[in-house]
Design an enzyme around this catalytic site. Structure first.
Site, short mmCIF file in Angstrom:
data_model
loop_
_atom_site.label_atom_id
_atom_site.label_comp_id
_atom_site.label_asym_id
_atom_site.label_seq_id
_atom_site.Cartn_x
_atom_site.Cartn_y
_atom_site.Cartn_z
N ASP A 149 18.11 -22.48 -29.52
CA ASP A 149 18.33 -23.02 -30.87
C ASP A 149 17.57 -24.34 -30.91
O ASP A 149 17.88 -25.27 -30.14
CB ASP A 149 19.83 -23.23 -31.12
CG ASP A 149 20.10 -23.71 -32.54
OD1 ASP A 149 19.31 -24.54 -33.05
OD2 ASP A 149 21.10 -23.27 -33.13
N ILE B 1 9.42 -20.50 -37.16
CA ILE B 1 10.80 -20.94 -37.38
C ILE B 1 10.85 -21.89 -38.58
O ILE B 1 10.03 -22.82 -38.67
CB ILE B 1 11.31 -21.67 -36.12
CG1 ILE B 1 11.50 -20.67 -34.97
CG2 ILE B 1 12.59 -22.45 -36.41
CD1 ILE B 1 11.88 -21.31 -33.65
N TYR C 30 10.36 -23.94 -54.21
CA TYR C 30 10.12 -24.07 -52.76
C TYR C 30 10.57 -25.44 -52.26
O TYR C 30 10.98 -25.61 -51.12
CB TYR C 30 8.64 -23.80 -52.46
CG TYR C 30 8.40 -23.35 -51.04
CD1 TYR C 30 9.03 -22.22 -50.51
CD2 TYR C 30 7.53 -24.05 -50.21
CE1 TYR C 30 8.80 -21.82 -49.20
CE2 TYR C 30 7.29 -23.65 -48.91
CZ TYR C 30 7.92 -22.54 -48.41
OH TYR C 30 7.69 -22.15 -47.12
N LYS D 10 6.76 -28.14 -45.13
CA LYS D 10 5.49 -27.49 -44.73
C LYS D 10 4.34 -28.51 -44.75
O LYS D 10 3.45 -28.43 -43.91
CB LYS D 10 5.18 -26.30 -45.63
CG LYS D 10 6.13 -25.10 -45.44
CD LYS D 10 6.22 -24.62 -44.01
CE LYS D 10 6.94 -23.29 -43.88
NZ LYS D 10 7.30 -22.97 -42.49
P1 NAD Z 1 12.68 -14.93 -40.72
O1 NAD Z 1 13.98 -15.24 -41.36
O2 NAD Z 1 12.46 -13.56 -40.26
O3 NAD Z 1 12.36 -15.93 -39.54
C1 NAD Z 1 12.82 -17.26 -39.51
C2 NAD Z 1 13.25 -17.50 -38.08
O4 NAD Z 1 13.64 -18.87 -37.90
C3 NAD Z 1 14.46 -16.63 -37.68
O5 NAD Z 1 14.16 -15.87 -36.53
C4 NAD Z 1 15.52 -17.67 -37.35
O6 NAD Z 1 16.39 -17.25 -36.29
C5 NAD Z 1 14.66 -18.84 -36.94
N1 NAD Z 1 15.43 -20.08 -36.93
C6 NAD Z 1 16.03 -20.71 -37.98
N2 NAD Z 1 16.74 -21.77 -37.53
C7 NAD Z 1 16.57 -21.81 -36.17
C8 NAD Z 1 17.05 -22.63 -35.14
N3 NAD Z 1 17.89 -23.67 -35.39
N4 NAD Z 1 16.68 -22.38 -33.86
C9 NAD Z 1 15.85 -21.35 -33.58
N5 NAD Z 1 15.36 -20.51 -34.51
C10 NAD Z 1 15.73 -20.74 -35.79
O7 NAD Z 1 11.59 -15.31 -41.86
P2 NAD Z 1 9.99 -15.40 -41.80
O8 NAD Z 1 9.57 -15.33 -43.22
O9 NAD Z 1 9.44 -14.45 -40.81
O10 NAD Z 1 9.75 -16.91 -41.33
C11 NAD Z 1 8.95 -17.26 -40.22
C12 NAD Z 1 8.03 -18.42 -40.57
O11 NAD Z 1 7.05 -17.98 -41.52
C13 NAD Z 1 8.74 -19.60 -41.22
O12 NAD Z 1 8.17 -20.81 -40.76
C14 NAD Z 1 8.42 -19.40 -42.70
O13 NAD Z 1 8.51 -20.60 -43.45
C15 NAD Z 1 6.99 -18.93 -42.57
N6 NAD Z 1 6.43 -18.29 -43.76
C16 NAD Z 1 7.06 -17.25 -44.36
C17 NAD Z 1 6.49 -16.66 -45.48
C18 NAD Z 1 7.17 -15.51 -46.18
O14 NAD Z 1 6.84 -15.25 -47.34
N7 NAD Z 1 8.07 -14.80 -45.52
C19 NAD Z 1 5.26 -17.13 -45.98
C20 NAD Z 1 4.63 -18.18 -45.34
C21 NAD Z 1 5.22 -18.78 -44.22
#
Ligand code: NAD
Length: 257
Positions: free
Chosen positions: A65, A93, A156, A163
């Site tokens: 975590d 994350i 956002y 970000k």
């Molecule tokens: P997701 O929910 O699948 O992944 C987010 C992850 O962050 C999860 O695995 C969660 O367990 C982890 N996390 C949150 N708090 C945590 C903590 N305290 N310790 C450890 N892990 C923690 O969603 P995602 O969309 O795959 O997100 C992954 C990354 O991609 C993020 O940085 C998100 O901002 C970025 N992102 C997502 C999108 C989108 O449209 N989905 C677009 C651009 C960027």
């Protein structure tokens, strides 16, 4: 692509389920021949990872975590002990409270602001610091960002500001770690339906805008992000650091009316 990461060991942080961008990256890395180590936030993520990886060769799972310095230190201590050196890290994350992802940004609470910065930005800094003891042969760190860090995107809000800080951190970390042959880059992904994305109010409307208006007239897939991550983790990108690559079907390049 088949063996571009052969003999490379990559730590992937941030798989929650099969929709996670980190999972798309894991599949691409696996296909490219990498040995993969996963870190996960909590027990539910561990169970999901155990299911997802049941067909993969030599899978390693560690709890971390990222709000806990002890867990980050422990993660890299265990990796050092069990693997010695690794070659890359994917930081996928982010977190903000759902109520901070709608309405006016000025309503952001102090605690919500700190939480988003801590989990979504500071974690990369702490990971990069402690990862130095296992990236002793150089390496590549990749994180995930979104266009909302460059421009104000409705709802956002606090995550957009996080970000921006993340993208700036990529540049500062790249400047610090270049001397150790460690590269640091980000991928700015287009919207993908994941658990985290569902927390942003109006997320589905953004998907429709993509289908109508962006140059490629479609959204992007986890695997398109994954394949770009493989490039950034591999020797193919050895001259690139401090960069932000958009994998967003061209959205960032156009002005929308
Ligand atoms: P997701 O929910 O699948 O992944 C987010 C992850 O962050 C999860 O695995 C969660 O367990 C982890 N996390 C949150 N708090 C945590 C903590 N305290 N310790 C450890 N892990 C923690 O969603 P995602 O969309 O795959 O997100 C992954 C990354 O991609 C993020 O940085 C998100 O901002 C970025 N992102 C997502 C999108 C989108 O449209 N989905 C677009 C651009 C960027």
């Amino acid at each position: 692509m088949k063996s571009i990461l052969k003999d490379k060991t990559i730590l992937i942080m941030g798989v929650a389920n099969k929709w996670s961008i980190a999972w798309g990256i894991a599949e691409s890395c696996f296909e490219a021949g990498a040995n993969i180590i996963f870190s996960y936030q909590g027990e539910r993520n561990r169970q999901a990872l155990e299911k997802l990886t049941s067909n993969m060769r030599s899978v390693h799972l560690y709890k971390c975590d990222v709000t806990s310095d002890e867990e980050i230190i422990d993660l890299f201590g265990q990796i050092k002990e069990n693997f010695g050196i690794i070659n890359g890290i994917v930081h996928s994350i982010a977190f903000a409270k759902r109520e901070e992802l709608e309405g006016a940004y000025y309503n952001t609470s102090r605690q919500g602001y700190h939480l988003a910065q801590d989990i979504s930005v500071y974690s990369l800094v702490a990971v990069a610091n402690h990862a130095r003891k296992v990236l002793t042969d150089g390496g590549s760190i990749v994180t995930l960002t979104y266009f909302g860090g460059e421009k104000a995107v409705p709802n956002y809000n606090v995550m957009g500001v996080a970000k921006s800080a993340l993208e700036s951190s990529v540049r500062y970390l790249a400047a610090d770690l270049g001397v150790d042959a460690i590269r640091v880059n980000s991928i700015s992904a287009g919207p993908i339906k994941t658990l985290a994305a569902q927390g942003v109010k109006g997320f589905n409307d953004i998907l429709h805008i993509y289908e109508d208006k962006v140059p490629l007239k479609r959204t992007v897939t986890q695997r398109e992000v994954g394949d770009t991550a493989v490039f950034l983790l591999s020797r193919m990108s050895r001259g690139i650091t401090g960069e932000n690559i958009h994998v967003d079907a061209g959205y960032h390049a156009i002005g929308l009316l």
